[in-house]
Scaffold this motif. Sequence first.
Motif, PDB file in Angstrom:
ATOM      1  N   THR A 166       0.815  -1.211   0.000  1.00 35.77           N
ATOM      2  CA  THR A 166       0.000   0.000   0.000  1.00 35.77           C
ATOM      3  C   THR A 166       0.855   1.271   0.000  1.00 35.77           C
ATOM      4  OG1 THR A 166      -0.128  -0.023   2.430  1.00 35.77           O
ATOM      5  CG2 THR A 166      -1.886  -1.159   1.203  1.00 35.77           C
ATOM      6  N   ARG A 167       2.139   1.121  -0.305  1.00 35.59           N
ATOM      7  CA  ARG A 167       3.022   2.293  -0.311  1.00 35.59           C
ATOM      8  C   ARG A 167       2.513   3.363  -1.281  1.00 35.59           C
ATOM      9  NH1 ARG A 167       5.902   6.164   1.859  1.00 35.59           N
ATOM     10  NH2 ARG A 167       7.887   6.619   0.841  1.00 35.59           N
ATOM     11  N   TYR A 168       1.962   2.945  -2.410  1.00 37.74           N
ATOM     12  CA  TYR A 168       1.484   3.928  -3.379  1.00 37.74           C
ATOM     13  C   TYR A 168       0.346   4.763  -2.814  1.00 37.74           C
ATOM     14  CZ  TYR A 168      -2.789   1.332  -4.565  1.00 37.74           C
ATOM     15  OH  TYR A 168      -4.011   0.741  -4.528  1.00 37.74           O
ATOM     16  N   LEU A 169      -0.468   4.154  -1.915  1.00 43.39           N
ATOM     17  CA  LEU A 169      -1.552   4.902  -1.277  1.00 43.39           C
ATOM     18  C   LEU A 169      -1.001   5.951  -0.314  1.00 43.39           C
ATOM     19  CD1 LEU A 169      -4.129   2.046  -0.546  1.00 43.39           C
ATOM     20  CD2 LEU A 169      -4.261   3.816  -2.297  1.00 43.39           C
ATOM     21  N   GLU A 170       0.068   5.607   0.386  1.00 41.83           N
ATOM     22  CA  GLU A 170       0.707   6.566   1.289  1.00 41.83           C
ATOM     23  C   GLU A 170       1.255   7.749   0.489  1.00 41.83           C
ATOM     24  OE1 GLU A 170       3.677   4.383   3.355  1.00 41.83           O
ATOM     25  OE2 GLU A 170       2.262   2.918   4.184  1.00 41.83           O
ATOM     26  N   ILE A 171       1.856   7.439  -0.656  1.00 37.65           N
ATOM     27  CA  ILE A 171       2.390   8.503  -1.517  1.00 37.65           C
ATOM     28  C   ILE A 171       1.246   9.366  -2.041  1.00 37.65           C
ATOM     29  CG2 ILE A 171       3.607   8.971  -3.674  1.00 37.65           C
ATOM     30  CD1 ILE A 171       5.155   6.346  -3.200  1.00 37.65           C
ATOM     31  N   ALA A 172       0.151   8.718  -2.456  1.00 41.16           N
ATOM     32  CA  ALA A 172      -0.993   9.468  -2.971  1.00 41.16           C
ATOM     33  C   ALA A 172      -1.566  10.390  -1.900  1.00 41.16           C
ATOM     34  CB  ALA A 172      -2.068   8.497  -3.475  1.00 41.16           C
ATOM     35  N   GLU A 173      -1.657   9.920  -0.665  1.00 40.21           N
ATOM     36  CA  GLU A 173      -2.166  10.754   0.419  1.00 40.21           C
ATOM     37  C   GLU A 173      -1.272  11.969   0.640  1.00 40.21           C
ATOM     38  OE1 GLU A 173      -4.856  10.681   2.131  1.00 40.21           O
ATOM     39  OE2 GLU A 173      -5.707   8.722   1.643  1.00 40.21           O
ATOM     40  N   ARG A 174       0.030  11.746   0.620  1.00 38.70           N
ATOM     41  CA  ARG A 174       0.988  12.852   0.824  1.00 38.70           C
ATOM     42  C   ARG A 174       0.873  13.869  -0.304  1.00 38.70           C
ATOM     43  NH1 ARG A 174       6.222  13.065   3.054  1.00 38.70           N
ATOM     44  NH2 ARG A 174       6.977  15.222   2.885  1.00 38.70           N
ATOM     45  N   LEU A 175       0.822  13.387  -1.536  1.00 32.69           N
ATOM     46  CA  LEU A 175       0.728  14.293  -2.679  1.00 32.69           C
ATOM     47  C   LEU A 175      -0.611  15.022  -2.695  1.00 32.69           C
ATOM     48  CD1 LEU A 175       2.325  12.070  -5.472  1.00 32.69           C
ATOM     49  CD2 LEU A 175       3.341  14.069  -4.369  1.00 32.69           C
ATOM     50  N   SER A 176      -1.679  14.322  -2.329  1.00 40.64           N
ATOM     51  CA  SER A 176      -3.002  14.943  -2.323  1.00 40.64           C
ATOM     52  C   SER A 176      -3.045  16.124  -1.372  1.00 40.64           C
ATOM     53  CB  SER A 176      -4.059  13.907  -1.925  1.00 40.64           C
ATOM     54  OG  SER A 176      -5.345  14.486  -1.907  1.00 40.64           O
ATOM     55  N   ALA A 177      -2.443  15.974  -0.196  1.00 42.28           N
ATOM     56  CA  ALA A 177      -2.411  17.069   0.781  1.00 42.28           C
ATOM     57  C   ALA A 177      -1.603  18.249   0.250  1.00 42.28           C
ATOM     58  CB  ALA A 177      -1.819  16.571   2.098  1.00 42.28           C
ATOM     59  N   GLU A 178      -0.509  17.957  -0.440  1.00 46.51           N
ATOM     60  CA  GLU A 178       0.328  19.031  -0.984  1.00 46.51           C
ATOM     61  C   GLU A 178      -0.365  19.738  -2.144  1.00 46.51           C
ATOM     62  OE1 GLU A 178       3.986  17.198  -2.043  1.00 46.51           O
ATOM     63  OE2 GLU A 178       4.578  16.776   0.028  1.00 46.51           O
ATOM     64  N   LEU A 179      -1.001  18.968  -3.015  1.00 46.97           N
ATOM     65  CA  LEU A 179      -1.644  19.550  -4.195  1.00 46.97           C
ATOM     66  C   LEU A 179      -2.881  20.370  -3.827  1.00 46.97           C
ATOM     67  CD1 LEU A 179      -1.320  16.553  -6.682  1.00 46.97           C
ATOM     68  CD2 LEU A 179       0.063  18.625  -6.594  1.00 46.97           C
ATOM     69  N   ALA A 180      -3.452  20.113  -2.654  1.00 46.64           N
ATOM     70  CA  ALA A 180      -4.598  20.895  -2.210  1.00 46.64           C
ATOM     71  C   ALA A 180      -4.244  22.370  -2.047  1.00 46.64           C
ATOM     72  CB  ALA A 180      -5.135  20.336  -0.894  1.00 46.64           C
ATOM     73  N   GLU A 181      -2.965  22.655  -1.883  1.00 47.54           N
ATOM     74  CA  GLU A 181      -2.500  24.039  -1.721  1.00 47.54           C
ATOM     75  C   GLU A 181      -2.133  24.677  -3.058  1.00 47.54           C
ATOM     76  OE1 GLU A 181      -2.636  25.391   1.274  1.00 47.54           O
ATOM     77  OE2 GLU A 181      -3.374  23.456   2.032  1.00 47.54           O
ATOM     78  N   CYS A 182      -2.192  23.921  -4.125  1.00 46.84           N
ATOM     79  CA  CYS A 182      -1.777  24.423  -5.444  1.00 46.84           C
ATOM     80  C   CYS A 182      -2.989  24.902  -6.243  1.00 46.84           C
ATOM     81  CB  CYS A 182      -1.053  23.325  -6.230  1.00 46.84           C
ATOM     82  SG  CYS A 182       0.454  22.730  -5.446  1.00 46.84           S
ATOM     83  N   ALA A 183      -2.750  25.823  -7.150  1.00 49.73           N
ATOM     84  CA  ALA A 183      -3.816  26.342  -8.006  1.00 49.73           C
ATOM     85  C   ALA A 183      -4.189  25.315  -9.070  1.00 49.73           C
ATOM     86  CB  ALA A 183      -3.362  27.633  -8.676  1.00 49.73           C
ATOM     87  N   ARG A 184      -5.439  25.382  -9.509  1.00 47.20           N
ATOM     88  CA  ARG A 184      -5.891  24.523 -10.604  1.00 47.20           C
ATOM     89  C   ARG A 184      -4.998  24.742 -11.820  1.00 47.20           C
ATOM     90  NH1 ARG A 184     -11.613  26.054 -12.630  1.00 47.20           N
ATOM     91  NH2 ARG A 184     -12.133  25.363 -10.526  1.00 47.20           N
ATOM     92  N   GLY A 185      -4.608  23.655 -12.462  1.00 46.42           N
ATOM     93  CA  GLY A 185      -3.770  23.758 -13.652  1.00 46.42           C
ATOM     94  C   GLY A 185      -2.290  23.685 -13.383  1.00 46.42           C
ATOM     95  N   THR A 186      -1.889  23.634 -12.099  1.00 49.37           N
ATOM     96  CA  THR A 186      -0.465  23.502 -11.764  1.00 49.37           C
ATOM     97  C   THR A 186       0.042  22.146 -12.238  1.00 49.37           C
ATOM     98  OG1 THR A 186      -0.730  24.886  -9.791  1.00 49.37           O
ATOM     99  CG2 THR A 186       1.217  23.475  -9.890  1.00 49.37           C
ATOM    100  N   ARG A 187       1.192  22.159 -12.888  1.00 47.88           N
ATOM    101  CA  ARG A 187       1.751  20.898 -13.381  1.00 47.88           C
ATOM    102  C   ARG A 187       2.214  20.036 -12.211  1.00 47.88           C
ATOM    103  NH1 ARG A 187       3.834  18.872 -18.144  1.00 47.88           N
ATOM    104  NH2 ARG A 187       3.456  20.851 -19.212  1.00 47.88           N
ATOM    105  N   VAL A 188       1.911  18.744 -12.272  1.00 44.24           N
ATOM    106  CA  VAL A 188       2.293  17.786 -11.243  1.00 44.24           C
ATOM    107  C   VAL A 188       3.619  17.141 -11.631  1.00 44.24           C
ATOM    108  CG1 VAL A 188       1.575  15.666 -10.040  1.00 44.24           C
ATOM    109  CG2 VAL A 188      -0.127  17.382 -10.688  1.00 44.24           C
ATOM    110  N   ALA A 189       4.422  16.809 -10.635  1.00 45.17           N
ATOM    111  CA  ALA A 189       5.706  16.160 -10.890  1.00 45.17           C
ATOM    112  C   ALA A 189       5.514  14.888 -11.718  1.00 45.17           C
ATOM    113  CB  ALA A 189       6.389  15.821  -9.571  1.00 45.17           C
TER     114      ALA A 189
END
Length: 254
Positions: free
Chosen positions: A4-27
Amino acid sequence: MSATRYLEIAERLSAELAECARGTRVASEAEIARRFGVGRAAARAAVQELERRFVVRRTQGSGTFVNRRIDYVISRSVPPSWSATIAAAGATPRALVKSVRTIPLPAHLADRFERPAGSPVHEVVREFYIDDLLASWVHEWIPVDEVPHLDLALHAVDSVDQVLRQTVRVRPMRAWCRVSIDVPPTEVLRVLRMESSQPAWLVESVSRDEAIGDVLMCSRTWTRADAVRVVVELDERAATGADAGTPRRAITPQ
């Protein structure tokens, strides 16, 4: 490594991306893999999980970007105007008319219109955009005797709801609505530039004149699920509103 490591990564990224504007390029997947010390497969699974949650949207040939869905509210107290609903949610709506033609009322819509099959109706096909994203593919049917020159009116105003209010002097309101989510037919997938496995909202609706109860319009709308969240609100007007005493013939869903 945990399965389930990918889920942990997704949770971390989701929290970070919540602070980004719509249309921001993802890594990129390679950058995510290096950052978290995992293989490309785990990084890809994390991005796919974010896409399933509608946190990001992938654009073929361009990359992956932060996504923001808006609420599309359906209620008896909200006018049945797509443009007004999108604007109220804080986004910029735009409608593009693809065709307007006069056709005999199809038999499967006759009960909804409470008119004989074959009666003349306008069939309007439109594309709806949200902040320049092609989000919806819409078919609408309006009786010709309500707006004889609908094609000309839509050149000046791109909202059928506004045309009815300004030209016919009526107040449209939703009288019946059915909402479901499914994989659209091939034509809709192509128009909305969706992959074959992507689900979309299907909203079928009947609008009446609030004052006298005449059916003004039937519509069938496919909308990308990554663009909006459909919210259905029930209110007391459905049982106790000013129109509660107005006689209605039953609408038979098809």
